[in-house]
Write a protein that holds these residues in place. Structure first.
Motif, PDB file in Angstrom:
ATOM      1  N   SER A 107      40.728 -38.121 -11.865  1.00  0.00           N
ATOM      2  CA  SER A 107      40.685 -38.091 -10.399  1.00  0.00           C
ATOM      3  C   SER A 107      41.129 -36.737  -9.855  1.00  0.00           C
ATOM      4  O   SER A 107      40.591 -36.258  -8.855  1.00  0.00           O
ATOM      5  CB  SER A 107      41.556 -39.202  -9.821  1.00  0.00           C
ATOM      6  OG  SER A 107      42.890 -39.110 -10.309  1.00  0.00           O
ATOM      7  N   HIS A 110      38.205 -34.301 -10.489  1.00  0.00           N
ATOM      8  CA  HIS A 110      37.100 -34.634  -9.584  1.00  0.00           C
ATOM      9  C   HIS A 110      37.382 -34.124  -8.171  1.00  0.00           C
ATOM     10  O   HIS A 110      36.489 -33.525  -7.530  1.00  0.00           O
ATOM     11  CB  HIS A 110      36.910 -36.155  -9.565  1.00  0.00           C
ATOM     12  CG  HIS A 110      35.797 -36.620  -8.681  1.00  0.00           C
ATOM     13  ND1 HIS A 110      34.473 -36.399  -8.961  1.00  0.00           N
ATOM     14  CD2 HIS A 110      35.817 -37.315  -7.492  1.00  0.00           C
ATOM     15  CE1 HIS A 110      33.717 -36.924  -8.009  1.00  0.00           C
ATOM     16  NE2 HIS A 110      34.515 -37.483  -7.112  1.00  0.00           N
ATOM     17  N   LYS A 114      35.322 -31.054  -6.145  1.00  0.00           N
ATOM     18  CA  LYS A 114      34.750 -31.313  -4.823  1.00  0.00           C
ATOM     19  C   LYS A 114      35.259 -30.330  -3.780  1.00  0.00           C
ATOM     20  O   LYS A 114      34.594 -30.095  -2.770  1.00  0.00           O
ATOM     21  CB  LYS A 114      35.086 -32.740  -4.381  1.00  0.00           C
ATOM     22  CG  LYS A 114      34.278 -33.819  -5.089  1.00  0.00           C
ATOM     23  CD  LYS A 114      34.662 -35.206  -4.608  1.00  0.00           C
ATOM     24  CE  LYS A 114      34.364 -35.391  -3.142  1.00  0.00           C
ATOM     25  NZ  LYS A 114      34.685 -36.765  -2.678  1.00  0.00           N
ATOM     26  N   TYR A 144      33.627 -37.290 -18.369  1.00  0.00           N
ATOM     27  CA  TYR A 144      33.405 -36.908 -16.969  1.00  0.00           C
ATOM     28  C   TYR A 144      32.759 -35.533 -16.885  1.00  0.00           C
ATOM     29  O   TYR A 144      31.787 -35.343 -16.133  1.00  0.00           O
ATOM     30  CB  TYR A 144      34.737 -36.906 -16.213  1.00  0.00           C
ATOM     31  CG  TYR A 144      34.629 -36.293 -14.830  1.00  0.00           C
ATOM     32  CD1 TYR A 144      34.179 -37.043 -13.753  1.00  0.00           C
ATOM     33  CD2 TYR A 144      34.958 -34.958 -14.615  1.00  0.00           C
ATOM     34  CE1 TYR A 144      34.050 -36.490 -12.494  1.00  0.00           C
ATOM     35  CE2 TYR A 144      34.844 -34.397 -13.358  1.00  0.00           C
ATOM     36  CZ  TYR A 144      34.384 -35.154 -12.300  1.00  0.00           C
ATOM     37  OH  TYR A 144      34.256 -34.598 -11.056  1.00  0.00           O
ATOM     38  N   PHE A 148      29.138 -34.928 -15.096  1.00  0.00           N
ATOM     39  CA  PHE A 148      29.071 -34.367 -13.747  1.00  0.00           C
ATOM     40  C   PHE A 148      29.062 -32.846 -13.705  1.00  0.00           C
ATOM     41  O   PHE A 148      29.100 -32.261 -12.629  1.00  0.00           O
ATOM     42  CB  PHE A 148      30.251 -34.883 -12.918  1.00  0.00           C
ATOM     43  CG  PHE A 148      30.195 -36.358 -12.661  1.00  0.00           C
ATOM     44  CD1 PHE A 148      29.428 -36.877 -11.638  1.00  0.00           C
ATOM     45  CD2 PHE A 148      30.886 -37.243 -13.465  1.00  0.00           C
ATOM     46  CE1 PHE A 148      29.362 -38.242 -11.405  1.00  0.00           C
ATOM     47  CE2 PHE A 148      30.841 -38.602 -13.248  1.00  0.00           C
ATOM     48  CZ  PHE A 148      30.064 -39.107 -12.216  1.00  0.00           C
ATOM     49  N   LEU A 397      32.108 -42.554 -12.097  1.00  0.00           N
ATOM     50  CA  LEU A 397      32.349 -42.113 -10.724  1.00  0.00           C
ATOM     51  C   LEU A 397      33.429 -42.964 -10.059  1.00  0.00           C
ATOM     52  O   LEU A 397      34.261 -42.435  -9.306  1.00  0.00           O
ATOM     53  CB  LEU A 397      31.043 -42.182  -9.919  1.00  0.00           C
ATOM     54  CG  LEU A 397      31.134 -41.711  -8.461  1.00  0.00           C
ATOM     55  CD1 LEU A 397      31.531 -40.243  -8.390  1.00  0.00           C
ATOM     56  CD2 LEU A 397      29.811 -41.932  -7.738  1.00  0.00           C
ATOM     57  N   ALA A 400      36.667 -41.702 -11.337  1.00  0.00           N
ATOM     58  CA  ALA A 400      37.007 -40.393 -10.774  1.00  0.00           C
ATOM     59  C   ALA A 400      37.475 -40.506  -9.329  1.00  0.00           C
ATOM     60  O   ALA A 400      38.337 -39.736  -8.887  1.00  0.00           O
ATOM     61  CB  ALA A 400      35.800 -39.465 -10.862  1.00  0.00           C
ATOM     62  N   GLU A 401      36.942 -41.465  -8.604  1.00  0.00           N
ATOM     63  CA  GLU A 401      37.320 -41.628  -7.199  1.00  0.00           C
ATOM     64  C   GLU A 401      38.453 -42.612  -6.996  1.00  0.00           C
ATOM     65  O   GLU A 401      38.765 -42.982  -5.861  1.00  0.00           O
ATOM     66  CB  GLU A 401      36.085 -42.045  -6.394  1.00  0.00           C
ATOM     67  CG  GLU A 401      35.008 -40.950  -6.369  1.00  0.00           C
ATOM     68  CD  GLU A 401      33.805 -41.330  -5.526  1.00  0.00           C
ATOM     69  OE1 GLU A 401      33.710 -42.522  -5.140  1.00  0.00           O
ATOM     70  OE2 GLU A 401      32.958 -40.456  -5.259  1.00  0.00           O
TER      71      GLU A 401
END
Length: 577
Positions: A107, A110, A114, A144, A148, A397, A400-401
């Motif tokens: 997380s 990620h 972002k 991950y 991504f 995902l 990760a979120e």
């Protein structure tokens, strides 16, 4: 060389003495707040001076480097929102994102990507985010980054080592399995000195690593030489330790093979059948020992007991297959008791049709349950956790979120599994409601077969009672026959004669008696767990701490529901995000 575990040390800056007195405590306080994961204290310090986030300390480390290494998503989020540079370089050109990958919290990585963190930057050693994730051995992080980003798993650093080299060096077996799966990284790739991951595994003596690499890259890996001209076989042969000499003997048999190696199937079959045939030879030999048959059987069974106690849960081979010796011991004992019961005791005790009928029915039930428990599905969790909110299975995902904890990600199946799912390394499958892995069945006892396991124990216990009872009945008949022959009246001489003349029956009777006691204790433990609504695994991991004790009525209901509920391996898995 830089290590991500280095602590941040503030570096003095050229400011006035008054400002230095005021600034230094703030720097130290911020680092201490990061170490203590104190979000509120970090906010208070940033309200006084946001520029502290741009200040660099020893080796040009920033507070964000330290926050990423701590793995605290709230602090990382706070620092980035207040202007911290996610691409700031330290003296070794390592970024905070590199440290976050080394820490292994998906997380955090990620969120940083972002918000502008560049996953393609490399440090002075040519290492990117993949290399730092491999240093930690985090499969979830590697998965991950592969999913991504466009990072190449086979990218080498300046020494030519890729992440497979690093995973073997750092002894990260789950990461090795992940990279070897589907040939994500070619195991034959060499660094600048010609060393392959197999060279490293052989040098360190990691047997399970060697087998995984050979299964992924084939036996041809054993012939690849480094710049010194040494192959993995040469390294094992030249290393003067007992472990490496045994390793050399194990892998040398595959030197002339091509493709993935095959396991020791004949060794496996020998271990499976050894107990049954060993006991058969002992019993047949004791028939020709005359008065010494009992002593001979006692000595030979003591040896068998010693051999059985020395067995481990995996066979002594680099493949590390589950050891079938315990299955052979359990099934072999049942088979000998069945042969003795139906082939020797019942003919001697005839007529006894009701006893034969009851024993036959119990034996049929036990055989059915035994086959189901050995070959059946214990409740393998083949699907990912389902999310009710998005009406789909959970994915990387979601992890990760932050919609699901990273502990639910299985590094072997690469899926997010249910909270009551546990991966068994012997079965190599995730199973639902795992109780334990039974070595005597070579299978897991879990949600789909737990009640069958208890029923098998009860059926076997009934058969053991039947065997002991019929054995004593047979002993009584022999006593009368010996008494008619004038061999004495006291009971002890008959027992001694029975021990010498029929060691097969007497030792099977002793085996059934002690097995009955052990199985009774096991049934009691299992039923206690069922009534409490827990499993052996949860008890061993102390996962039931703090739970309110159940009432007696609730415990009885748990027991009733456990036996009447239908067996269904497809237990629904639901999660509301």
């Amino acid at each position: 060389m830089s290590y991500p575990k280095q602590s941040y040390v503030p570096m003095p800056v050229a400011i006035t003495p008054q400002a230095a007195v005021a600034a230094t405590p703030i720097d130290e306080a911020l680092i201490n707040a990061i170490r203590m994961s104190n979000d509120d204290l970090c906010k208070e310090i940033l309200l006084k001076d946001k520029e502290i986030l741009l200040r660099k300390g020893w080796n040009n480390l920033t507070p964000l480097h330290q926050a990423c290494l701590s793995g605290q998503i709230n602090i990382v989020l706070l620092f980035i929102e207040n202007g911290a540079d996610p691409n700031s370089l330290n003296s070794f050109e390592e970024t905070p994102l590199h440290y976050a990958c080394r820490r292994g919290v998906v997380s955090v990585v990620h969120y940083m990507i972002k918000n502008g963190a560049d996953p393609y930057l490399v440090d002075k050693k040519g290492r990117n985010c993949m290399h730092f994730a491999a240093l930690n051995g985090s499969v979830s992080m590697l998965h991950y980054l592969q999913s991504f980003t466009d990072l190449n798993l086979e990218t080498p650093d300046i020494t030519g080592k890729n992440i497979l080299h690093i995973s073997v060096e750092m002894w990260h077996y789950p990461a090795l399995c992940y990279l070897a799966k589907h040939n994500r990284v070619d195991p034959s790739l060499q660094d600048l000195t010609g060393v392959t991951p197999l060279h490293i595994a052989v040098e360190k003596g990691f047997a399970d690593f060697i087998w995984t690499l050979l299964r992924a890259g084939g036996c041809e890996l054993l012939k690849i030489c480094n710049q010194k001209g040494d192959s993995p076989l040469d390294i094992a042969r030249k290393t003067n330790t007992t472990a490496h000499q045994n390793l050399f003997k194990a892998i040398s048999q595959y030197a002339n093979c091509s493709g993935p190696p095959s396991g020791p199937i004949y060794t496996w079959l020998f271990l499976l059948t050894f107990s049954f045939f060993y006991a058969t030879v002992v019993f047949l030999s004791s028939m020709y020992m005359h008065g010494y048959g009992g002593h001979f059987t006692f000595v030979m069974f003591s040896i068998l007991l010693y051999i059985s106690r020395s067995q481990t849960h995996r066979i002594a081979h680099i493949c590390r297959w589950p050891n079938p010796a315990f299955v052979g011991l359990f099934v072999g004992g049942i088979m000998h008791c069945a042969i003795a019961q139906f082939g020797y005791l019942f003919p001697a005790l005839w007529p006894c049709p009701f006893a034969i009928l009851c024993t036959t029915v119990l034996a049929g039930i036990a055989i059915f349950l035994l086959i189901f428990l050995i070959f059946g599905d214990p409740g393998i969790d083949r699907k990912a956790m389902y999310c009710e909110t998005f009406q789909r299975p959970m994915s990387m995902l979601d992890l990760a979120e932050g919609r699901v904890p990273e502990t639910q990600f299985c590094p072997y199946t690469e899926q997010i599994h249910d909270y009551n799912s546990k991966y068994c390394k012997l079965c190599e499958n995730p199973v639902i409601n795992l109780d334990h892995h039974c070595l005597f069945l070579n299978n897991c006892i879990a949600g789909n077969n737990h009640k069958h396991f208890i029923l098998l124990l009860l059926a076997v216990m009934c058969l053991q009672i039947s065997f002991v009872y019929n054995s004593f009945r047979f002993m009584g008949l022999m006593k009368n026959d010996l008494h008619n022959l004038g061999l004495g009246d006291p009971f002890t001489p008959y027992l001694i004669y029975y021990y010498k003349a029929n060691p097969w029956i007497i030792f099977l009777t002793i085996l059934c008696f002690f097995s009955f006691l052990w199985e009774g204790l096991l049934v009691y433990t299992q039923l206690s767990g069922v009534m409490k609504g827990t499993t052996t695994y949860r008890e061993l991991k102390k996962m039931n701490r703090g739970q309110t004790p159940l009432s007696r009525k609730r415990m009885l209901l748990n027991l009733f529901e456990f036996f009447i509920r239908p067996t269904n391996p497809a237990i629904p898995r639901k999660l509301v995000a």
